[in-house]
Motif scaffolding. Sequence first.
Motif, PDB file in Angstrom:
ATOM      1  N   UNK A  48       2.235 -19.444  -2.173  1.00  0.00           N
ATOM      2  CA  UNK A  48       1.956 -18.072  -1.709  1.00  0.00           C
ATOM      3  C   UNK A  48       2.705 -17.033  -2.548  1.00  0.00           C
ATOM      4  N   UNK A  49       4.010 -17.211  -2.691  1.00  0.00           N
ATOM      5  CA  UNK A  49       4.820 -16.176  -3.355  1.00  0.00           C
ATOM      6  C   UNK A  49       4.902 -16.365  -4.861  1.00  0.00           C
ATOM      7  N   UNK A  50       4.613 -17.559  -5.333  1.00  0.00           N
ATOM      8  CA  UNK A  50       4.758 -17.942  -6.751  1.00  0.00           C
ATOM      9  C   UNK A  50       6.226 -17.974  -7.179  1.00  0.00           C
ATOM     10  N   UNK A  51       7.152 -17.893  -6.207  1.00  0.00           N
ATOM     11  CA  UNK A  51       8.574 -17.948  -6.558  1.00  0.00           C
ATOM     12  C   UNK A  51       9.021 -19.402  -6.732  1.00  0.00           C
ATOM     13  N   UNK A  52      10.204 -19.552  -7.318  1.00  0.00           N
ATOM     14  CA  UNK A  52      10.764 -20.894  -7.534  1.00  0.00           C
ATOM     15  C   UNK A  52      11.266 -21.452  -6.198  1.00  0.00           C
ATOM     16  N   UNK A  53      11.306 -22.772  -6.063  1.00  0.00           N
ATOM     17  CA  UNK A  53      11.819 -23.341  -4.814  1.00  0.00           C
ATOM     18  C   UNK A  53      13.336 -23.169  -4.722  1.00  0.00           C
ATOM     19  N   UNK A  54      13.890 -23.159  -3.487  1.00  0.00           N
ATOM     20  CA  UNK A  54      15.335 -22.922  -3.311  1.00  0.00           C
ATOM     21  C   UNK A  54      16.211 -23.964  -4.022  1.00  0.00           C
ATOM     22  N   UNK A  55      15.674 -25.167  -4.253  1.00  0.00           N
ATOM     23  CA  UNK A  55      16.500 -26.219  -4.910  1.00  0.00           C
ATOM     24  C   UNK A  55      17.055 -25.755  -6.260  1.00  0.00           C
ATOM     25  N   UNK A  80       0.734  -5.687  -7.200  1.00  0.00           N
ATOM     26  CA  UNK A  80       0.778  -6.123  -5.796  1.00  0.00           C
ATOM     27  C   UNK A  80       0.585  -4.942  -4.841  1.00  0.00           C
ATOM     28  N   UNK A  81       0.819  -3.728  -5.341  1.00  0.00           N
ATOM     29  CA  UNK A  81       0.656  -2.535  -4.492  1.00  0.00           C
ATOM     30  C   UNK A  81      -0.797  -2.093  -4.387  1.00  0.00           C
ATOM     31  N   UNK A  82      -1.672  -2.725  -5.154  1.00  0.00           N
ATOM     32  CA  UNK A  82      -3.096  -2.377  -5.106  1.00  0.00           C
ATOM     33  C   UNK A  82      -3.319  -0.924  -5.473  1.00  0.00           C
ATOM     34  N   UNK A  83      -4.156  -0.235  -4.684  1.00  0.00           N
ATOM     35  CA  UNK A  83      -4.514   1.147  -5.048  1.00  0.00           C
ATOM     36  C   UNK A  83      -3.299   2.079  -5.000  1.00  0.00           C
ATOM     37  N   UNK A  84      -2.269   1.720  -4.195  1.00  0.00           N
ATOM     38  CA  UNK A  84      -1.088   2.594  -4.116  1.00  0.00           C
ATOM     39  C   UNK A  84      -0.326   2.607  -5.445  1.00  0.00           C
ATOM     40  N   UNK A  85      -0.457   1.512  -6.176  1.00  0.00           N
ATOM     41  CA  UNK A  85       0.264   1.438  -7.443  1.00  0.00           C
ATOM     42  C   UNK A  85      -0.567   1.907  -8.631  1.00  0.00           C
ATOM     43  N   UNK A  86      -1.845   2.238  -8.365  1.00  0.00           N
ATOM     44  CA  UNK A  86      -2.756   2.537  -9.484  1.00  0.00           C
ATOM     45  C   UNK A  86      -2.280   3.686 -10.391  1.00  0.00           C
ATOM     46  N   UNK A  87      -1.773   4.805  -9.814  1.00  0.00           N
ATOM     47  CA  UNK A  87      -1.334   5.889 -10.720  1.00  0.00           C
ATOM     48  C   UNK A  87      -0.198   5.441 -11.649  1.00  0.00           C
TER      49      UNK A  87
END
Length: 210
Positions: free
Chosen positions: A37-44, A118-125
């Motif tokens: 989901x997050x594409x982050x690394x695992x805590x290990x 990730x902000x979608x249209x809010x990040x467009x500008x």
Amino acid sequence: MSIIVHHLEESRSQRILWLLEELGLGYEVRRYARNPQTRLAPPELKQIHPLGKSPVIEANGKVFAESAAIVEYLAETQASGALSVPAGGPARFDYLYWLHFAEGSAMLPLLLKLYVGLLGEYGAPLMQMRVEPEIDNHFSFINAHLEGRDYFAADRFTAADIQMSFVLDAGNNRGGLDRYPNMVRVRKQQQTRPAYQRALEKGGPYKMGQ
Ligand SMILES: N[C@@H](CCC(=O)N[C@@H](CS)C(=O)NCC(=O)O)C(=O)O
């Protein structure tokens, strides 16, 4: 030297595997999957280094993190420095420049594209006014540098090419490189190297490399 690479899939540590293959060193790969989901690394990974980022390697029991530092250190100390550029001549600066430009400059706008996206249209500008122009600023510069050149520094293959490869991959992955033909050409040449192919086999799936 006994080396363990803590390898996060689809990540910057792919270039460490490539470097180790080019240097002809033996190493063990421990693979880590990203959170789907997050594409982050695992805590290990935090058990290896407090930041929990990749790449991180253990060499003779010491932990090394930060890809430019790992690449510079291994290139200088291994294989008689064959992939490094010795201090003393002007090519040394070019080599260090591209080795550090990758993470120090080029990756920032690419990372912003990922997060602002990730902000979608809010990040467009922000995306239109700053992020995309900054990517073009950096990519036009890289593309112009590669005009008539196959390598980033010293007119030969060096560790700077390996360090810059992730920028080419990330660019390819986040919008494509159609407007930057020299980046496309150099990226394709890099992928023909036998050591690059061996590193792909060791690291597992690497879609960014396609
Ligand atoms: N500047 C650092 C960046 C390290 C970094 O952000 N790595 C990414 C992989 S490409 C990572 O670990 N992301 C997963 C996460 O942040 O959880 C380096 O070059 O080593």
